[in-house]
Design a protein around this motif. Structure first.
Motif, mmCIF file in Angstrom:
data_model
loop_
_atom_site.group_PDB
_atom_site.id
_atom_site.type_symbol
_atom_site.label_atom_id
_atom_site.label_comp_id
_atom_site.label_asym_id
_atom_site.label_seq_id
_atom_site.Cartn_x
_atom_site.Cartn_y
_atom_site.Cartn_z
ATOM 1 N N LYS A 32 19.449 44.396 3.862
ATOM 2 C CA LYS A 32 19.405 45.460 4.863
ATOM 3 C C LYS A 32 18.395 46.533 4.483
ATOM 4 O O LYS A 32 17.647 47.030 5.338
ATOM 5 C CB LYS A 32 20.791 46.073 5.033
ATOM 6 N N ASN A 35 14.844 45.360 5.041
ATOM 7 C CA ASN A 35 14.486 45.190 6.443
ATOM 8 C C ASN A 35 14.736 46.419 7.294
ATOM 9 O O ASN A 35 14.582 46.363 8.505
ATOM 10 C CB ASN A 35 15.245 43.997 7.012
ATOM 11 N N ARG A 37 17.401 47.597 8.203
ATOM 12 C CA ARG A 37 18.462 47.314 9.161
ATOM 13 C C ARG A 37 19.789 47.862 8.632
ATOM 14 O O ARG A 37 19.944 48.093 7.439
ATOM 15 C CB ARG A 37 18.584 45.793 9.337
#
Lengths: 344, 344
Positions: A32, A35, A37
DNA sequence: CTGAAAGCGCTTACAG
DNA sequence: CTGAAAGCGCTTACAG
């Protein structure tokens, strides 16, 4: 920095697990953070990014592709790499795909159907997201069929199958363009010297020439002269032509090469271009067109744009907004130089 | 066969599990059967292959690559796709890799270092097994460095770093070849018209010309004339040259384009080629060399072979039998035509 | 000869 | 905000 051919001390490329371990977080969190995210604490993200940098972590795109079902790759299936025509198309496509976003697999089938099938299989096996087929002439070519699980676009050479998506130069419109320009230059006794009659390009251009002459109430001087796409033919044909029709004042040459030959003969015969005879040709192959005496007025097929359009069609199809099938004809553009309009 | 863009009824590509299920065997057995590995009963193998065929199973190379650590892909990083020089190199490389075995990612950096870095990252992220860097001139270019986890070979433009592996044309030997041929043709008053002095190719060819003249106890007529790589320059330079040195009997042209200009001027001046003046040039660009009057004797740089060699170096490096680093100079070959030896 | 299991490197619900 | 677990499609020891 020492010579490091592996990226980690362990003799293999750094992996997300390595990063997670160093940063003291789980694989999921590392993913995460890398990325951008999910909700990750700023401090945690920081640690992860530092760890990644430290060991030169490069995410393995293969693993990602396996998950999301897209590889971000496209196959370019050509049959004739050396051809001057495929290169600009290829550049346009490469351009449209953008640096580092989509990558292009280049496959040259050398005009061999077996080889093409091999390449096609390889491309499918590598799970390309789409395929652009670039032919070496504007003659329709066999379809790859509809059992291909990814979108296919045919560029330059259209597919024989009208339910495929094809983009090809509009040579008929190009022929019109050539004649209309000559007429605009005040010419009325126009002849045509072009390449092999077996080529669609030769026929289409000739048809366009006839269309435009007809619309203007003119007739072609003699018949369109078909033979080689070469300077030699340009020289020989124009010599023959002027022996028979000394009052010709405009020539449409099927290619820049042919036009170069025409210019040579005009010089030999003492005819001044463009004053006595105006010459317009096709391809706008700069290195030929801008080094002749005079420089050549020529019709550019906009091949780079054709490549970009092919790439765009692929994108659209991937995104589900596929273009209507059929053949799209891309108009060329007239590039005016000294062979039709005298330089001051 | 109906239009099937997915390969299975489920709307996704057929998978080895699908095959296994249909054949009524385990995943492992299906895998072995498909790959001809392990001991599988002939009947079982048969069933598996039939199942695979039935649902058009295409193995997912991504998954395989993830396991065995090799992708069977190579990156071709060029800076100048439109250049006539990179295309044959690219073809040679593509050739050497074979159809469907290794696939080539084509990346055109457009001569932009940032773009090159983007492409390089993308290639590494896709886990290519090697990279060929194709420059647009024979001038040495910056190294990509040694922090790249896969083998790198520089083609045409060698790397500035002597510890890299580079292959480049031997232009100095080419210059020798040109002069030795002129001398063999009985010429002794030899001049040279070539391209931009800033190019290594121009300098190296000139150096080779000087070498060979010196060895033969001859001197160049005038100085090597450096300027554009164009027909225009070839015409202008030869006109100047003959005004000053009317008795020149041999010319080395730095490129076929320059030579074409030289031929034009010879014709204008009424000098017969090759009888009065012999002309030899570089590149052996067929479309130019074989359409002039007379055709051009030219030195071919063997670029396709250069591309094949680059590919071979990559293979060797992957297999662990890396070539010794350094610059390898590939000799060219003389292609004799009418500009030096009269046709009967 | 056949198959259950682990694993290639990563992402993504889903709990906590 | 963080992490354990399942899974993408395949291969490869290892048991049986």
């Amino acid at each position: 920095m020492s010579d490091n051919r592996t990226g980690t001390a362990g003799g293999r490329a750094a992996t997300l697990s390595d990063v997670a371990k160093i940063a003291g977080v789980s694989l999921a969190t590392a993913s995460k953070a890398i990325n951008g995210r999910g909700e990750v604490a700023a401090a945690t993200r920081q640690r992860v990014l530092e760890a990644a940098k430290k060991i030169s972590f490069t995410p393995n795109e293969l693993a990602r592709s396996l998950i999301n079902g897209r590889t971000g790759t496209v196959g370019l299936l050509t049959s004739d790499l050396e051809g001057r025509f495929v290169i600009p198309i290829l550049m346009g496509a490469e351009d449209a795909f953008g640096a580092g976003q989509v990558n292009v697999f280049l496959c040259d089938a050398r005009g061999d159907a077996i080889r093409e099938q091999h390449h096609l299989n390889a491309l499918l096996t590598r799970r390309v997201d789409g395929i652009i087929v670039v032919g070496r002439s504007t003659d329709p070519r066999p379809s790859l069929g509809h059992n291909i699980p990814v979108p296919v676009v045919y560029a330059y050479a259209p597919s024989e199958d009208p339910t495929d998506v094809s983009i090809t130069p509009d040579n008929r419109a190009g022929g019109r363009l050539a004649v209309e320009h000559l007429i605009a230059c005040g010419r009325s006794k126009i002849a045509m010297i072009t390449g092999e009659a077996a080529y669609a390009a030769a026929q289409d251009r000739a048809a366009g020439v006839m269309d435009a002459l007809g619309d203007a109430g003119l007739e072609l001087v003699g018949r369109p002269m078909f033979s080689e796409w070469s300077e030699h033919w340009g020289r020989d044909a124009s010599a023959m032509l002027f022996r028979q029709f000394p009052d010709i004042d405009g020539i449409v040459a099927g290619s820049d090469q042919i036009a170069r030959g025409v210019l040579d003969t005009m010089r030999d015969l003492g005819r001044e271009v463009p004053h006595d005879v105006a010459v317009v040709s096709f391809d706008n192959w700069e290195i030929l067109a801008t080094n002749s005496r005079p420089e050549l007025t020529s019709i550019d097929a906009n091949l780079q744009q054709l490549g970009r359009m092919a790439a765009t069609r692929i994108f659209d199809a991937i995104d589900g907004t596929a273009a209507a099938p059929g053949v799209e004809n891309l108009p060329g553009r007239l590039v005016i130089r000294g062979s039709t309009i005298a330089r001051r």
